[in-house]
Design a protein around this motif. Sequence first.
Motif, PDB file in Angstrom:
ATOM      1  N   GLY A 125       0.777  -1.225   0.000  1.00  0.00           N
ATOM      2  CA  GLY A 125       0.000   0.000   0.000  1.00  0.00           C
ATOM      3  C   GLY A 125       0.811   1.279   0.000  1.00  0.00           C
ATOM      4  N   HIS A 126       2.136   1.173  -0.066  1.00  0.00           N
ATOM      5  CA  HIS A 126       2.963   2.380  -0.127  1.00  0.00           C
ATOM      6  C   HIS A 126       2.760   3.053  -1.481  1.00  0.00           C
ATOM      7  N   GLU A 127       2.614   4.364  -1.453  1.00  0.00           N
ATOM      8  CA  GLU A 127       2.449   5.119  -2.692  1.00  0.00           C
ATOM      9  C   GLU A 127       3.756   5.839  -3.036  1.00  0.00           C
ATOM     10  N   THR A 128       4.167   5.729  -4.281  1.00  0.00           N
ATOM     11  CA  THR A 128       5.361   6.390  -4.777  1.00  0.00           C
ATOM     12  C   THR A 128       4.958   7.234  -5.981  1.00  0.00           C
ATOM     13  N   VAL A 129       5.453   8.465  -6.036  1.00  0.00           N
ATOM     14  CA  VAL A 129       5.091   9.351  -7.143  1.00  0.00           C
ATOM     15  C   VAL A 129       6.350   9.937  -7.783  1.00  0.00           C
ATOM     16  N   PRO A 130       7.028   9.174  -8.649  1.00  0.00           N
ATOM     17  CA  PRO A 130       8.157   9.750  -9.369  1.00  0.00           C
ATOM     18  C   PRO A 130       7.639  10.713 -10.443  1.00  0.00           C
ATOM     19  N   VAL A 131       8.464  11.669 -10.814  1.00  0.00           N
ATOM     20  CA  VAL A 131       8.084  12.648 -11.831  1.00  0.00           C
ATOM     21  C   VAL A 131       8.964  12.415 -13.054  1.00  0.00           C
ATOM     22  N   PHE A 132       8.317  12.241 -14.195  1.00  0.00           N
ATOM     23  CA  PHE A 132       9.034  12.011 -15.448  1.00  0.00           C
ATOM     24  C   PHE A 132       8.949  13.255 -16.316  1.00  0.00           C
ATOM     25  N   ALA A 133       9.910  13.428 -17.186  1.00  0.00           N
ATOM     26  CA  ALA A 133       9.930  14.567 -18.095  1.00  0.00           C
ATOM     27  C   ALA A 133       9.249  14.189 -19.397  1.00  0.00           C
ATOM     28  N   ASP A 134       8.196  14.870 -19.702  1.00  0.00           N
ATOM     29  CA  ASP A 134       7.466  14.816 -20.971  1.00  0.00           C
ATOM     30  C   ASP A 134       7.607  13.493 -21.732  1.00  0.00           C
ATOM     31  N   LEU A 135       7.058  12.425 -21.173  1.00  0.00           N
ATOM     32  CA  LEU A 135       7.086  11.122 -21.824  1.00  0.00           C
ATOM     33  C   LEU A 135       5.697  10.787 -22.355  1.00  0.00           C
ATOM     34  N   THR A 136       5.671   9.971 -23.378  1.00  0.00           N
ATOM     35  CA  THR A 136       4.386   9.469 -23.850  1.00  0.00           C
ATOM     36  C   THR A 136       3.945   8.353 -22.911  1.00  0.00           C
ATOM     37  N   GLU A 137       2.697   7.989 -22.985  1.00  0.00           N
ATOM     38  CA  GLU A 137       2.158   6.931 -22.120  1.00  0.00           C
ATOM     39  C   GLU A 137       2.912   5.616 -22.319  1.00  0.00           C
ATOM     40  N   ALA A 138       3.332   5.330 -23.533  1.00  0.00           N
ATOM     41  CA  ALA A 138       4.055   4.087 -23.821  1.00  0.00           C
ATOM     42  C   ALA A 138       5.454   4.094 -23.200  1.00  0.00           C
ATOM     43  N   GLU A 139       6.035   5.274 -22.995  1.00  0.00           N
ATOM     44  CA  GLU A 139       7.389   5.371 -22.444  1.00  0.00           C
ATOM     45  C   GLU A 139       7.419   5.318 -20.917  1.00  0.00           C
ATOM     46  N   ILE A 140       6.295   5.545 -20.266  1.00  0.00           N
ATOM     47  CA  ILE A 140       6.242   5.537 -18.801  1.00  0.00           C
ATOM     48  C   ILE A 140       6.257   4.090 -18.323  1.00  0.00           C
ATOM     49  N   PRO A 141       7.151   3.736 -17.399  1.00  0.00           N
ATOM     50  CA  PRO A 141       7.237   2.349 -16.926  1.00  0.00           C
ATOM     51  C   PRO A 141       5.942   1.897 -16.241  1.00  0.00           C
ATOM     52  N   GLN A 142       5.585   0.644 -16.470  1.00  0.00           N
ATOM     53  CA  GLN A 142       4.386   0.086 -15.842  1.00  0.00           C
ATOM     54  C   GLN A 142       4.633  -0.330 -14.403  1.00  0.00           C
ATOM     55  N   SER A 143       5.893  -0.503 -14.034  1.00  0.00           N
ATOM     56  CA  SER A 143       6.220  -0.879 -12.651  1.00  0.00           C
ATOM     57  C   SER A 143       7.369  -0.021 -12.160  1.00  0.00           C
ATOM     58  N   TRP A 144       7.482   0.063 -10.815  1.00  0.00           N
ATOM     59  CA  TRP A 144       8.503   0.889 -10.186  1.00  0.00           C
ATOM     60  C   TRP A 144       8.841   0.230  -8.858  1.00  0.00           C
ATOM     61  N   ASP A 145      10.109   0.219  -8.475  1.00  0.00           N
ATOM     62  CA  ASP A 145      10.492  -0.363  -7.195  1.00  0.00           C
ATOM     63  C   ASP A 145      10.096   0.579  -6.072  1.00  0.00           C
ATOM     64  N   CYS A 146       9.396   0.048  -5.071  1.00  0.00           N
ATOM     65  CA  CYS A 146       8.968   0.845  -3.929  1.00  0.00           C
ATOM     66  C   CYS A 146      10.195   1.224  -3.097  1.00  0.00           C
ATOM     67  N   PRO A 147      10.419   2.526  -2.833  1.00  0.00           N
ATOM     68  CA  PRO A 147      11.585   2.918  -2.046  1.00  0.00           C
ATOM     69  C   PRO A 147      11.462   2.573  -0.568  1.00  0.00           C
ATOM     70  N   LYS A 148      10.264   2.244  -0.095  1.00  0.00           N
ATOM     71  CA  LYS A 148      10.083   1.927   1.326  1.00  0.00           C
ATOM     72  C   LYS A 148      10.296   0.457   1.631  1.00  0.00           C
ATOM     73  N   CYS A 149       9.775  -0.417   0.765  1.00  0.00           N
ATOM     74  CA  CYS A 149       9.900  -1.855   1.071  1.00  0.00           C
ATOM     75  C   CYS A 149      10.617  -2.639  -0.023  1.00  0.00           C
ATOM     76  N   GLY A 150      10.846  -2.031  -1.194  1.00  0.00           N
ATOM     77  CA  GLY A 150      11.586  -2.692  -2.252  1.00  0.00           C
ATOM     78  C   GLY A 150      10.772  -3.589  -3.152  1.00  0.00           C
ATOM     79  N   GLN A 151       9.491  -3.760  -2.854  1.00  0.00           N
ATOM     80  CA  GLN A 151       8.660  -4.605  -3.702  1.00  0.00           C
ATOM     81  C   GLN A 151       8.308  -3.869  -4.984  1.00  0.00           C
ATOM     82  N   THR A 152       7.826  -4.604  -5.969  1.00  0.00           N
ATOM     83  CA  THR A 152       7.470  -3.996  -7.239  1.00  0.00           C
ATOM     84  C   THR A 152       6.099  -3.350  -7.126  1.00  0.00           C
TER      85      THR A 152
END
Length: 125
Positions: A46-73
């Motif tokens: 349930g940890h929320e992470t909000v990275p900010v990307f520079a002007d990417l298209t929807e296809a370029e934005i990653p579908q997953s991100w490593d949680c900085p609090k617990c390390g899970q995907t």
Amino acid sequence: MHPSHGLRAVRVGSVTGAGLAGWQANSGRSLDFVRKVPVRYWCPQGHETVPVFADLTEAEIPQSWDCPKCGQTAGRERGLLVQHSGDEPFKSHLDYVKERRTPAEAAEALDRALTELRRHRTAPG
């Protein structure tokens, strides 16, 4: 510093004029701001992470991100379990340390470190 010094109260890299407006007037250029795209990810805990990307298209934005609090995907949808794209599951620093040392070796290293710490704390000076 002499009161007539020309650089008094001027920031390094600044130009004459009033801030950005002065820079634009002197250079004839304007800033092109890059659109920032904040993307929300939620991990299984349930940890929320909000990275900010520079002007990417929807296809370029990653579908997953490593949680900085617990390390899970973390995935882009809350409550959706995402499989890590790599072959190896997430391991913490402690997991890697445990792979390198047996419990007996860890206890010995801890004893050495504590002995050294106590020696430094009781040493005069």
